[in-house]
Design a protein around this motif. Structure first.
Motif: not given
Length: 393
Positions: A54-59, A109-111, A116-118
């Protein structure tokens, strides 16, 4: 391209236009690869890094929000640069940012850094779409625009069907490699987009201030409502499958019919090669609202799939109409901004759908987007019957 410049059709015969137009189609199809593949690719990347997909949704949320915020400012930055060169620069920025995301993930690296780069990658999406769409006017005569946009819509749907499959297959092997492949495919427009000329118009007004008029705002609102409707079905497809007692993997019984219907709609627009009448547009909006209502009722799998088909069937005709009518409403020196706003409106719809599905029950969220579609349908109908803008109502 400066604020005094507009793109004029290339002076060449049909054969001379064919190759640049084919390159534009390929550019249009591959431009959306990162957005189409992102949800799956980033979820697999997050799963490998944190154990929580689900962390992918944040990206993806970061990419989408950055697109909304960056569309107009970044588009205006390019006003004093050649259109094709600036488009390539935007795509280059996105490609580098995605490659950095992959490298950061490879080194654990951290999420926060990945997000940020996404966001940097997503910030140029709206402007890139705006400039790419504005180039189409130079590559095809006005009489062929509906066909070209229909083909583009069809190829776009194919991209959104195939890109997640590719990301899933590669992501199982290596999520980092999947992101790199997505970045490379998303860079193709920088290599394929054709160069076009520009002519000088001394009397053109400066490209500053708001580009929104009531008519333009109306069609952007329709695009946002349509984007929310499609996203609600696609994002909510897993919840729909579960509500009918199916396994999550069978969410495709709702998304695939929607995509196939959309492809069919794009083929129909291309074959017809004609802009929809105002009455037809009202009917198409009503059909999309009806499809959303069928999905919201959750009567049965059959009726829900029928709702998805209705939504998908009118998606390409409506998106083509939005593009054509905004093309006619926007001043030539503001076209790139207006087309960037069109892509942004769709992104806003996706965000609204995501928020609704997160904060509300599935049924309530689907009912909410149905209400948005009904409101858009009524707004266009009222504008038409009250004799609104000759082009926008």
């Amino acid at each position: 391209m400066t604020s005094h410049d507009v793109i004029e059709p290339i002076d060449a015969g049909a054969r001379g236009r064919r190759w640049p137009l084919l390159r534009w189609f390929a550019s249009s199809a591959t431009l959306s690869v990162p957005q189409a593949a992102g949800p799956v690719a980033f979820s697999l990347l997050a799963l490998g890094l944190t154990g929580d997909p689900s962390q992918g949704a944040a990206i993806m949320v970061a990419m989408t929000l950055a697109q909304v915020l960056g569309a107009i400012p970044i588009t205006r930055v390019g006003k004093n640069l050649p259109t094709t060169r600036f488009l390539r620069l935007l795509i280059g920025i996105r490609t580098v940012a995605l490659v950095v995301v992959a490298l950061l993930a490879a080194y654990g690296a951290s999420m926060a850094w990945l997000i940020a780069f996404a966001a940097i990658a997503g910030s140029v999406n709206g402007a890139a779409f705006g400039y790419l769409r504005s180039l189409l006017n130079a590559l095809t005569p006005i009489s062929q625009l509906p066909r070209a946009l229909g083909i583009s819509a069809t190829l776009g749907e194919v991209t959104f069907v195939l890109a997640p499959v590719l990301a899933s297959g590669l992501g199982v092997i290596s999520p980092v490699f999947a992101i790199l492949v997505v970045a490379v495919l998303g860079a193709f427009p920088a290599l394929l987009v054709p160069d076009v000329g520009a002519s000088h118009l001394p009397d053109a007004p400066q490209a500053s201030g708001s580009v929104l008029s009531p008519a333009i705002a109306l069609w952007l609102a329709c695009a946002a409502a349509g984007g929310a409707t499609v996203a609600a079905v696609e994002i909510g497809s897993v919840a729909l499958a579960l509500s009918f007692g199916y396994q999550p993997a069978l969410a495709i019984i709702f998304t695939v019919p929607l995509c196939l219907a959309s492809v069919a709609g794009g083929v129909w627009v291309s074959f017809r090669n004609r802009s929809s009448s105002r009455r037809a547009v009202v009917i198409q909006l009503a059909v999309m609202a009806g499809g959303a209502a069928l999905a919201a009722c959750e009567i049965s799998v059959t009726t829900t799939v029928a709702g998805a088909v209705l939504i998908g069937g009118v998606l390409a005709p409506l998106s083509t109409h939005y593009s054509l009518v905004l093309d006619s409403l926007a001043p030539p020196h503001h076209r790139a901004e207006v087309f960037a706003l069109l892509r942004t409106a769709n992104a806003v719809g996706v965000i609204l759908a995501g928020i609704s599905l997160t904060a509300l029950s599935l049924t309530t969220a689907l009912a909410t987007v149905t209400g948005l579609m009904l409101a858009a349908t009524l707004a266009v109908a009222v504008a038409r019957w009250s004799g609104g803008s000759a082009k926008g109502g």
